[in-house]
Design a protein around this motif. Structure first.
Motif, PDB file in Angstrom:
ATOM      1  N   ASP A   1       0.798  -1.028  -0.026  1.00 48.82           N
ATOM      2  CA  ASP A   1       0.070  -0.160   0.099  1.00 48.82           C
ATOM      3  C   ASP A   1       0.895   1.295   0.006  1.00 48.82           C
ATOM      4  O   ASP A   1       0.614   2.243  -0.785  1.00 48.82           O
TER       5      ASP A   1
ATOM      6  N   PRO B   1      -4.350  -2.279  -2.848  1.00 49.69           N
ATOM      7  CA  PRO B   1      -4.726  -1.427  -2.007  1.00 49.69           C
ATOM      8  C   PRO B   1      -5.825  -0.473  -2.588  1.00 49.69           C
ATOM      9  O   PRO B   1      -6.123   0.690  -2.126  1.00 49.69           O
ATOM     10  N   GLY B   2      -6.226  -0.603  -3.957  1.00 48.47           N
ATOM     11  CA  GLY B   2      -7.453   0.066  -4.329  1.00 48.47           C
ATOM     12  C   GLY B   2      -7.262   1.480  -5.047  1.00 48.47           C
ATOM     13  O   GLY B   2      -8.221   1.912  -5.383  1.00 48.47           O
ATOM     14  N   TYR B   3      -6.195   1.768  -5.635  1.00 51.50           N
ATOM     15  CA  TYR B   3      -6.045   3.241  -5.920  1.00 51.50           C
ATOM     16  C   TYR B   3      -6.459   2.991  -7.452  1.00 51.50           C
ATOM     17  O   TYR B   3      -6.975   4.393  -7.778  1.00 51.50           O
TER      18      TYR B   3
ATOM     19  N   GLU C   1     -11.245  -8.697  -3.684  1.00 55.19           N
ATOM     20  CA  GLU C   1      -9.929  -8.654  -3.279  1.00 55.19           C
ATOM     21  C   GLU C   1     -10.191 -10.084  -2.300  1.00 55.19           C
ATOM     22  O   GLU C   1     -10.732 -10.311  -1.599  1.00 55.19           O
TER      23      GLU C   1
ATOM     24  N   CYS D   1      -8.372  -0.982   1.403  1.00 57.98           N
ATOM     25  CA  CYS D   1      -8.974  -0.496   0.231  1.00 57.98           C
ATOM     26  C   CYS D   1     -10.038   0.621   1.084  1.00 57.98           C
ATOM     27  O   CYS D   1     -10.149   1.651   0.476  1.00 57.98           O
TER      28      CYS D   1
ATOM     29  N   ASN E   1      -8.599   3.602   2.528  1.00 53.70           N
ATOM     30  CA  ASN E   1      -8.129   4.517   1.562  1.00 53.70           C
ATOM     31  C   ASN E   1      -9.226   5.159   0.795  1.00 53.70           C
ATOM     32  O   ASN E   1      -9.039   6.500   0.655  1.00 53.70           O
TER      33      ASN E   1
ATOM     34  N   PHE F   1     -15.645  -2.318  -2.026  1.00 50.46           N
ATOM     35  CA  PHE F   1     -14.736  -3.359  -1.836  1.00 50.46           C
ATOM     36  C   PHE F   1     -15.311  -4.434  -1.037  1.00 50.46           C
ATOM     37  O   PHE F   1     -15.758  -4.228  -0.063  1.00 50.46           O
TER      38      PHE F   1
END
Length: 221
Positions: free
Chosen positions: A22, A57-59, A76, A85, A88, A98
């Motif tokens: 992350d 980490p979902g970016y 995920e 996630c 963030n 998520f």
């Protein structure tokens, strides 16, 4: 080693390594991940239902949420990454759902999504053929997908350029250079490998592009 491990089962990134991943993504890959989001946004319309498979980490999903009125879901395997996630997304006020789940048996109804995206994770799937079948199942007719992952045939120069672009130093630079040259490359697929898997999949409309250290696999149902 990568190939050996994935033959057994799908493995989740957890604990301290998930936190490091992350941090590394946030500090050194946001530009790259934002570019992925812009490419996706250019392929869909407001209101589109989008699925990111294995977002880490979902970016990418978070950046995409800033670009339009999309309904974004990320699935995920790692429970630790799901929590990362969500944290963030809250911090950046991004509307993304998520959930925890496995690409080989996704908890979604057929024909739910307009677009599907997967970055830097396909090489880790225990059963890539089943992953492609599930991706096809959850896409709407005419739906599109994009898989981006490392090219096993990448050159030393391309790998060096990729590490240089991350602006790393010290141990992190050495670790990333070592990773690209060893276990990440070992687990990756060649263009021909992807073509063979896609030919055996339900997808009949696809193409593969090479750029830098990566392959981009464009899908349409």
């Amino acid at each position: 080693m990568e190939k050996f491990l994935r033959k057994k089962k799908d493995l989740a990134i957890t604990g301290g390594f998930a936190k490091w991943y992350d941090k590394n993504s946030r500090e050194h890959r946001r530009g790259e991940l934002a570019a992925y989001a812009r490419e996706i946004a250019g392929s869909i319309q407001d209101g589109a239902a989008v699925l990111e498979v294995a977002p880490g980490p979902g970016y990418v999903s978070i950046e995409l949420a800033k670009l339009g009125d999309f309904h974004i879901t990320g699935i995920e395997l790692s429970a630790d990454f799901v929590e990362i996630c969500k944290a963030n997304a809250r911090r950046e006020n991004a509307a993304v759902d998520f959930v925890q789940g496995n690409v080989s048996a996704m908890p979604f109804a057929p024909e739910r999504f307009d677009y599907l995206f997967c970055s830097a994770a396909f090489k880790n799937f225990h059963d890539p053929a089943q992953a492609l079948r599930e991706m096809h199942r959850v896409l709407k007719p005419g739906g599109k997908g994009l898989i981006i992952d490392m090219n096993k045939d990448t050159t030393t120069a391309a790998r060096k350029a990729e590490v240089d672009a991350m602006n790393l130093s010290g141990f992190e630079r050495l670790f990333m250079a070592f990773s690209f040259a060893t276990f990440l490359r070992d687990g990756a697929y060649r263009k021909g490998d992807f073509a063979e898997m896609l030919a055996a999949s339900p997808f009949r409309d696809w193409r593969i592009a090479e750029h830098g250290v990566s392959l981009s696999v464009y899908l349409q149902k």
